[in-house]
Design a protein around this motif. Structure first.
Motif, PDB file in Angstrom:
ATOM      1  N   ASN A 280       0.814  -1.225   0.000  1.00 30.05           N
ATOM      2  CA  ASN A 280       0.000   0.000   0.000  1.00 30.05           C
ATOM      3  C   ASN A 280       0.842   1.267   0.000  1.00 30.05           C
ATOM      4  O   ASN A 280       0.457   2.279   0.603  1.00 30.05           O
ATOM      5  CB  ASN A 280      -0.965  -0.002   1.189  1.00 30.05           C
ATOM      6  N   GLY A 281       1.972   1.225  -0.677  1.00 32.47           N
ATOM      7  CA  GLY A 281       2.838   2.396  -0.760  1.00 32.47           C
ATOM      8  C   GLY A 281       3.966   2.395   0.247  1.00 32.47           C
ATOM      9  O   GLY A 281       4.798   3.297   0.253  1.00 32.47           O
ATOM     10  N   GLY A 282       4.037   1.370   1.095  1.00 32.08           N
ATOM     11  CA  GLY A 282       5.042   1.345   2.152  1.00 32.08           C
ATOM     12  C   GLY A 282       6.439   0.994   1.694  1.00 32.08           C
ATOM     13  O   GLY A 282       7.418   1.357   2.352  1.00 32.08           O
ATOM     14  N   VAL A 283       6.563   0.281   0.577  1.00 30.53           N
ATOM     15  CA  VAL A 283       7.877  -0.089   0.050  1.00 30.53           C
ATOM     16  C   VAL A 283       7.922   0.295  -1.424  1.00 30.53           C
ATOM     17  O   VAL A 283       7.200  -0.265  -2.252  1.00 30.53           O
ATOM     18  CB  VAL A 283       8.154  -1.598   0.198  1.00 30.53           C
ATOM     19  N   ILE A 284       8.744   1.272  -1.750  1.00 28.14           N
ATOM     20  CA  ILE A 284       8.882   1.781  -3.116  1.00 28.14           C
ATOM     21  C   ILE A 284      10.196   1.278  -3.689  1.00 28.14           C
ATOM     22  O   ILE A 284      11.239   1.364  -3.030  1.00 28.14           O
ATOM     23  CB  ILE A 284       8.842   3.323  -3.133  1.00 28.14           C
ATOM     24  N   PHE A 285      10.141   0.753  -4.912  1.00 25.71           N
ATOM     25  CA  PHE A 285      11.350   0.218  -5.543  1.00 25.71           C
ATOM     26  C   PHE A 285      11.597   0.930  -6.858  1.00 25.71           C
ATOM     27  O   PHE A 285      10.727   0.996  -7.714  1.00 25.71           O
ATOM     28  CB  PHE A 285      11.215  -1.280  -5.785  1.00 25.71           C
ATOM     29  N   ARG A 286      12.820   1.476  -6.985  1.00 24.18           N
ATOM     30  CA  ARG A 286      13.256   2.124  -8.224  1.00 24.18           C
ATOM     31  C   ARG A 286      14.277   1.207  -8.889  1.00 24.18           C
ATOM     32  O   ARG A 286      15.424   1.131  -8.439  1.00 24.18           O
ATOM     33  CB  ARG A 286      13.870   3.484  -7.924  1.00 24.18           C
ATOM     34  N   PRO A 287      13.896   0.492  -9.958  1.00 23.94           N
ATOM     35  CA  PRO A 287      14.746  -0.568 -10.498  1.00 23.94           C
ATOM     36  C   PRO A 287      16.049  -0.089 -11.129  1.00 23.94           C
ATOM     37  O   PRO A 287      17.069  -0.764 -10.994  1.00 23.94           O
ATOM     38  CB  PRO A 287      13.844  -1.250 -11.537  1.00 23.94           C
ATOM     39  N   LEU A 288      16.034   1.045 -11.826  1.00 24.34           N
ATOM     40  CA  LEU A 288      17.258   1.484 -12.485  1.00 24.34           C
ATOM     41  C   LEU A 288      18.362   1.783 -11.471  1.00 24.34           C
ATOM     42  O   LEU A 288      19.526   1.426 -11.666  1.00 24.34           O
ATOM     43  CB  LEU A 288      16.989   2.727 -13.344  1.00 24.34           C
ATOM     44  N   GLU A 289      17.987   2.452 -10.386  1.00 23.28           N
ATOM     45  CA  GLU A 289      18.969   2.815  -9.369  1.00 23.28           C
ATOM     46  C   GLU A 289      19.169   1.721  -8.335  1.00 23.28           C
ATOM     47  O   GLU A 289      20.041   1.831  -7.477  1.00 23.28           O
ATOM     48  CB  GLU A 289      18.538   4.102  -8.654  1.00 23.28           C
ATOM     49  N   LYS A 290      18.332   0.667  -8.399  1.00 18.92           N
ATOM     50  CA  LYS A 290      18.348  -0.403  -7.389  1.00 18.92           C
ATOM     51  C   LYS A 290      18.190   0.194  -5.986  1.00 18.92           C
ATOM     52  O   LYS A 290      18.890  -0.160  -5.043  1.00 18.92           O
ATOM     53  CB  LYS A 290      19.646  -1.221  -7.478  1.00 18.92           C
ATOM     54  N   VAL A 291      17.218   1.090  -5.878  1.00 21.28           N
ATOM     55  CA  VAL A 291      16.952   1.782  -4.618  1.00 21.28           C
ATOM     56  C   VAL A 291      15.605   1.323  -4.072  1.00 21.28           C
ATOM     57  O   VAL A 291      14.605   1.291  -4.796  1.00 21.28           O
ATOM     58  CB  VAL A 291      16.947   3.317  -4.822  1.00 21.28           C
ATOM     59  N   GLU A 292      15.579   0.977  -2.802  1.00 23.34           N
ATOM     60  CA  GLU A 292      14.349   0.601  -2.115  1.00 23.34           C
ATOM     61  C   GLU A 292      14.101   1.601  -0.987  1.00 23.34           C
ATOM     62  O   GLU A 292      14.978   1.866  -0.172  1.00 23.34           O
ATOM     63  CB  GLU A 292      14.462  -0.811  -1.554  1.00 23.34           C
ATOM     64  N   ILE A 293      12.908   2.158  -0.965  1.00 21.63           N
ATOM     65  CA  ILE A 293      12.534   3.138   0.049  1.00 21.63           C
ATOM     66  C   ILE A 293      11.441   2.519   0.906  1.00 21.63           C
ATOM     67  O   ILE A 293      10.375   2.149   0.397  1.00 21.63           O
ATOM     68  CB  ILE A 293      12.038   4.440  -0.597  1.00 21.63           C
ATOM     69  N   VAL A 294      11.696   2.403   2.195  1.00 19.15           N
ATOM     70  CA  VAL A 294      10.771   1.714   3.101  1.00 19.15           C
ATOM     71  C   VAL A 294      10.176   2.718   4.090  1.00 19.15           C
ATOM     72  O   VAL A 294      10.902   3.505   4.713  1.00 19.15           O
ATOM     73  CB  VAL A 294      11.486   0.584   3.869  1.00 19.15           C
ATOM     74  N   TYR A 295       8.872   2.697   4.204  1.00 18.95           N
ATOM     75  CA  TYR A 295       8.154   3.556   5.145  1.00 18.95           C
ATOM     76  C   TYR A 295       8.604   3.240   6.567  1.00 18.95           C
ATOM     77  O   TYR A 295       8.635   2.075   6.983  1.00 18.95           O
ATOM     78  CB  TYR A 295       6.658   3.313   5.002  1.00 18.95           C
ATOM     79  N   GLN A 296       8.944   4.267   7.321  1.00 14.72           N
ATOM     80  CA  GLN A 296       9.467   4.069   8.669  1.00 14.72           C
ATOM     81  C   GLN A 296       8.340   3.953   9.695  1.00 14.72           C
ATOM     82  O   GLN A 296       7.425   4.785   9.731  1.00 14.72           O
ATOM     83  CB  GLN A 296      10.390   5.235   9.047  1.00 14.72           C
ATOM     84  N   VAL A 297       8.420   2.918  10.499  1.00 15.42           N
ATOM     85  CA  VAL A 297       7.413   2.650  11.530  1.00 15.42           C
ATOM     86  C   VAL A 297       8.069   2.780  12.899  1.00 15.42           C
ATOM     87  O   VAL A 297       9.163   2.244  13.121  1.00 15.42           O
ATOM     88  CB  VAL A 297       6.822   1.231  11.353  1.00 15.42           C
ATOM     89  N   SER A 298       7.421   3.493  13.821  1.00 15.00           N
ATOM     90  CA  SER A 298       7.983   3.682  15.156  1.00 15.00           C
ATOM     91  C   SER A 298       8.004   2.362  15.916  1.00 15.00           C
ATOM     92  O   SER A 298       7.270   1.418  15.601  1.00 15.00           O
ATOM     93  CB  SER A 298       7.167   4.717  15.940  1.00 15.00           C
ATOM     94  N   ASP A 299       8.837   2.315  16.953  1.00 11.83           N
ATOM     95  CA  ASP A 299       8.918   1.097  17.781  1.00 11.83           C
ATOM     96  C   ASP A 299       7.579   0.781  18.432  1.00 11.83           C
ATOM     97  O   ASP A 299       7.179  -0.395  18.521  1.00 11.83           O
ATOM     98  CB  ASP A 299       9.996   1.268  18.857  1.00 11.83           C
ATOM     99  N   GLU A 300       6.885   1.813  18.892  1.00 17.87           N
ATOM    100  CA  GLU A 300       5.591   1.600  19.537  1.00 17.87           C
ATOM    101  C   GLU A 300       4.582   1.019  18.548  1.00 17.87           C
ATOM    102  O   GLU A 300       3.843   0.084  18.867  1.00 17.87           O
ATOM    103  CB  GLU A 300       5.058   2.911  20.107  1.00 17.87           C
ATOM    104  N   THR A 301       4.566   1.572  17.332  1.00 15.15           N
ATOM    105  CA  THR A 301       3.654   1.065  16.305  1.00 15.15           C
ATOM    106  C   THR A 301       4.018  -0.365  15.920  1.00 15.15           C
ATOM    107  O   THR A 301       3.145  -1.217  15.727  1.00 15.15           O
ATOM    108  CB  THR A 301       3.689   1.966  15.063  1.00 15.15           C
ATOM    109  N   ARG A 302       5.315  -0.648  15.843  1.00 15.86           N
ATOM    110  CA  ARG A 302       5.762  -1.999  15.516  1.00 15.86           C
ATOM    111  C   ARG A 302       5.292  -3.000  16.573  1.00 15.86           C
ATOM    112  O   ARG A 302       4.868  -4.107  16.245  1.00 15.86           O
ATOM    113  CB  ARG A 302       7.280  -2.021  15.380  1.00 15.86           C
ATOM    114  N   ARG A 303       5.353  -2.597  17.833  1.00 12.36           N
ATOM    115  CA  ARG A 303       4.879  -3.488  18.896  1.00 12.36           C
ATOM    116  C   ARG A 303       3.381  -3.759  18.737  1.00 12.36           C
ATOM    117  O   ARG A 303       2.916  -4.886  18.942  1.00 12.36           O
ATOM    118  CB  ARG A 303       5.180  -2.891  20.270  1.00 12.36           C
ATOM    119  N   GLY A 304       2.619  -2.732  18.393  1.00 15.40           N
ATOM    120  CA  GLY A 304       1.195  -2.914  18.171  1.00 15.40           C
ATOM    121  C   GLY A 304       0.918  -3.848  17.004  1.00 15.40           C
ATOM    122  O   GLY A 304       0.021  -4.695  17.069  1.00 15.40           O
ATOM    123  N   LEU A 305       1.687  -3.711  15.922  1.00 16.39           N
ATOM    124  CA  LEU A 305       1.538  -4.601  14.769  1.00 16.39           C
ATOM    125  C   LEU A 305       1.841  -6.047  15.142  1.00 16.39           C
ATOM    126  O   LEU A 305       1.117  -6.968  14.758  1.00 16.39           O
ATOM    127  CB  LEU A 305       2.453  -4.136  13.631  1.00 16.39           C
TER     128      LEU A 305
END
Length: 235
Positions: free
Chosen positions: A67-92
């Motif tokens: 849902n937009g959380g991981v963006i991949f740019r193939p030419l540059e081989k760049v991956e951009i990952v949405y940052q989640v706080s530690d508190e939110t990660r614990r809830g997940l």
């Protein structure tokens, strides 16, 4: 002038659990020949989307999974990952553990980076898993999370993470909203509809999605025709 066309995948470019029709692939190639940059955005993983785009022959496909959380740019081989706080990660993790104990062998989890996606086996109604996840999040006051149903899965996601994140990323690359057209069929497409210059959905989409889109067409071929009409008009 339209420069980017964003497509949802399941329910939009293809029927779930079926391959992309050759006719759809050909119409995508027609847009590429018109110098339209094609992007795929889905709740599915970015690796899956990149493989799908490569299989369709889309050059330099900019894809966004989860849902937009991981963006991949193939030419540059760049991956951009949405940052989640530690508190939110614990809830997940808490929500994931609950769903696993509640349904066990009737669900399986995608190896997500940003949220939780529980894929539901055919013997279990998705609605049941969705209601259980929603009640759990509300009961435990996990206010930084929200729950999203799909035809085959249920997402538990951090608030702020949606397909609009990908449109904002396109803005950061210099694209204006009026250069972006978005095509989708489900509730998780609404955030990108709100930020794109033009949005298209289908007559079989739920009312809330149709009310959020600028245009409603019969099917994906109708969407291609509308996009091509807009391109010709601009030219």
């Amino acid at each position: 002038m339209i420069n980017v066309a964003i497509f949802d995948v399941d329910g939009t470019l293809k029927v779930p659990d079926e391959p992309v029709e050759l006719g759809v692939v050909n119409r995508v190639h027609d847009l590429v020949e018109d110098d339209i940059h094609i992007s795929l955005v889905s709740g599915k993983g970015a690796v899956y989307l990149f493989g799908l785009a490569e299989g369709m022959g889309i050059p330099n496909p900019l894809v966004a999974g989860e849902n937009g959380g991981v963006i991949f740019r193939p030419l540059e081989k760049v991956e951009i990952v949405y940052q989640v706080s530690d508190e939110t990660r614990r809830g997940l993790d808490y929500a994931k553990g609950y769903l696993w104990h509640r349904f066990r062998d009737d669900i399986w989890f995608s190896p997500n980076r940003c949220g939780v996606t529980a894929f539901v086996k055919p013997s279990l109604p998705v609605e049941r898993v969705y209601r259980s996840a929603l009640e759990f999040v509300e009961q435990h006051r996990l206010t930084d999370l929200y729950v999203l149903p799909h035809w085959d899965a249920v997402d538990v996601l951090p608030r702020g993470l949606d397909k609009g994140v990908f449109v904002r990323y396109l803005h950061s690359l210099g694209y204006q909203s009026e250069e972006i057209i978005a095509v989708g069929d489900a509730l998780n497409d609404i955030p990108m509809f709100k930020m794109a210059g033009h949005s298209i959905t289908f007559k079989d989409s739920v009312r809330q999605v149709k009310d959020s889109a600028d245009s409603v067409v019969t099917d994906i071929y109708g969407a291609f025709e509308l996009i091509e009409d807009l391109i010709r008009y601009e030219k």
